[in-house]
Design a protein around this motif. Structure first.
Motif: not given
Length: 430
Positions: A117-130, A290-301
């Motif tokens: 999902l993090f590599d999808l061409g359709e997105v310029t940002g993706l973060r797993l929240l929960d 994994m977490s510091r960029e708000p539009l990339l990676g994942m949240s601690f949850a």
């Protein structure tokens, strides 16, 4: 453990929440994500029947658009080739996945909710929240062997926070010098001591020598005092070595080992969990990438959900007003996530650390309303002007004040150790 086929209808799917940024229609991108992570690809392929899609395809549950921005958060070669530009629309989405696609397979669960999902061409940002799992599905994975109740039993601390510290300097002390320091810390009254994450099996203090020397001091202190101090030895290594290290700690009477989760991986930690009864102290060093960029990676949850499935008993959450980059509300949310059960009895102890001292106790307690924590303080104990024992006492006094609803300054009037901590550390840590 129940088979997937025996789960009730509402237990046959799990969900994941995401924050996305895209120049395309967010609802379309959500469908792309659902297909990519289940039974689809960019076009329908041979064998991808309607029946198969109905059974195995992920479903988009919601798409909530929140804002647009002029510039993309991340570069995107696919969009450049397609001559696609902004504005870039941000949305929260929720996708539901069939349990049967994954089963009780933690690496595959992680690949399903994250993966490509993090590599999808359709997105310029993706973060797993929960990630939300039905309780019955969660119970198919590893549970904490000790958790909160077991950790309290092993330490003999019935209801107060476990107060501890980290062995510093983390590189340079010999095995015997480390043991001498541990002995002094035990005498100072701590409940918990852990290795630093970068000190595992160095040539100047091999782990075997360190464990044996440290545990001699710990056993002697327990024989004299009746108090059980938990030592989290850093056994981070390859899986075979970690199993040997854990067996050594257990033979020497230890009760806990520490693992650098991100560098060992889900499978290794799961296998270690199944081979040792010791408490697993999960250190999250590296989580910032994994977490510091708000539009990339994942949240601690999301992060803690998956690591709890590996069977850890403790998880680091950093600390309030600490030396690292996280905001206090992020730290609080992380601690609350650890303490929230996904199934009966599976909560884990959050570990507060980095620049923690008596002055950060009250905001910590007020935020989480729980004493089921490990509260680590290095300088707050070892740099107390009246010595390490006074540093430990100052922390206990601060926690007593917080749990009693008394302000720290009022409590300090009749608590000299706390008063001295406030006078000494307060001006330095503003």
């Amino acid at each position: 453990m129940p088979a997937v086929a025996s789960l009730q209808a509402d237990e046959q799917r799990f969900s994941a929440d995401y924050l996305i940024e895209t120049p395309l229609e967010p609802a379309h991108v959500a469908e792309v994500m659902a297909g990519e992570q289940s039974c689809g690809t960019f076009v329908r392929v041979a064998g991808e029947t309607d029946q198969l899609r109905q059974r195995a395809r992920a479903e988009v549950l919601s798409v909530d658009e929140i804002e647009s921005v002029a510039e993309p958060s991340l570069p995107n070669a696919w969009q450049q080739r397609q001559h696609i530009g902004g504005p870039y629309r941000r949305a929260r989405i929720r996708i539901s996945f069939p349990v049967a696609n994954v089963g009780p397979n933690l690496p595959t669960l992680a690949a399903t909710v994250a993966g490509n999902l993090f590599d999808l061409g359709e997105v310029t940002g993706l973060r797993l929240l929960d990630v939300k799992l039905p309780a019955a599905y969660r119970r198919q994975f590893d549970l904490p062997r000790q958790g909160i109740a077991g950790t309290r039993t092993l330490t003999g601390v019935a209801d107060a926070p476990l107060l501890g510290t980290i062995i510093k300097p983390n590189v340079g002390l010999s095995a015997e010098e480390t043991a001498e320091l541990v002995g002094r810390l035990c005498e100072a009254g701590v409940d918990f001591i852990k290795d630093d994450e970068v000190c595992a099996n160095p040539a100047h203090a091999p782990l075997k020598e360190r464990v044996q020397a440290v545990m001699r001091r710990v056993r002697a202190y327990q024989d004299r005092s009746g108090r059980r101090v938990m030592i989290a030895f850093n056994i981070t290594d390859d899986l075979d070595a970690m199993r040997r290290h854990a067996e050594l700690v257990e033979r020497e009477g230890g009760s806990c080992v520490m693992v650098g989760l991100n560098w060992c991986g889900f499978s290794a930690v799961q296998s270690l969990r199944r081979s040792t009864p010791l408490a697993l102290h999960g250190h999250r060093n590296g989580f910032g990438m994994m977490s510091r960029e708000p539009l990339l990676g994942m949240s601690f949850a999301a992060y803690q959900t998956m690591w709890r499935l590996a069977g850890v008993d403790h998880l680091h959450v950093h600390g309030l007003n600490g030396k690292f980059s996280e905001f206090n509300d992020e730290v609080v949310a992380s601690a609350r996530a650890c303490l929230s059960p996904m199934a009966d009895g599976d909560a884990v102890m959050p570990v507060f650390s980095n620049a923690q001292w008596a002055g950060t106790v009250r905001p910590t307690f007020d935020a989480i309303h729980s004493s089921d924590v490990i509260f680590l303080s290095g300088g707050g104990i070892l740099a107390h002007p009246d010595g390490a024992a006074a540093g430990v006492v100052s922390l206990r006094q601060a926690w007593d004040a917080a749990r009693s609803g008394v302000t720290v300054n009022d409590y300090a009037k009749d608590a000299p150790e706390l008063r001295r901590a406030l006078e000494f550390f307060g001006p330095r840590l503003k």
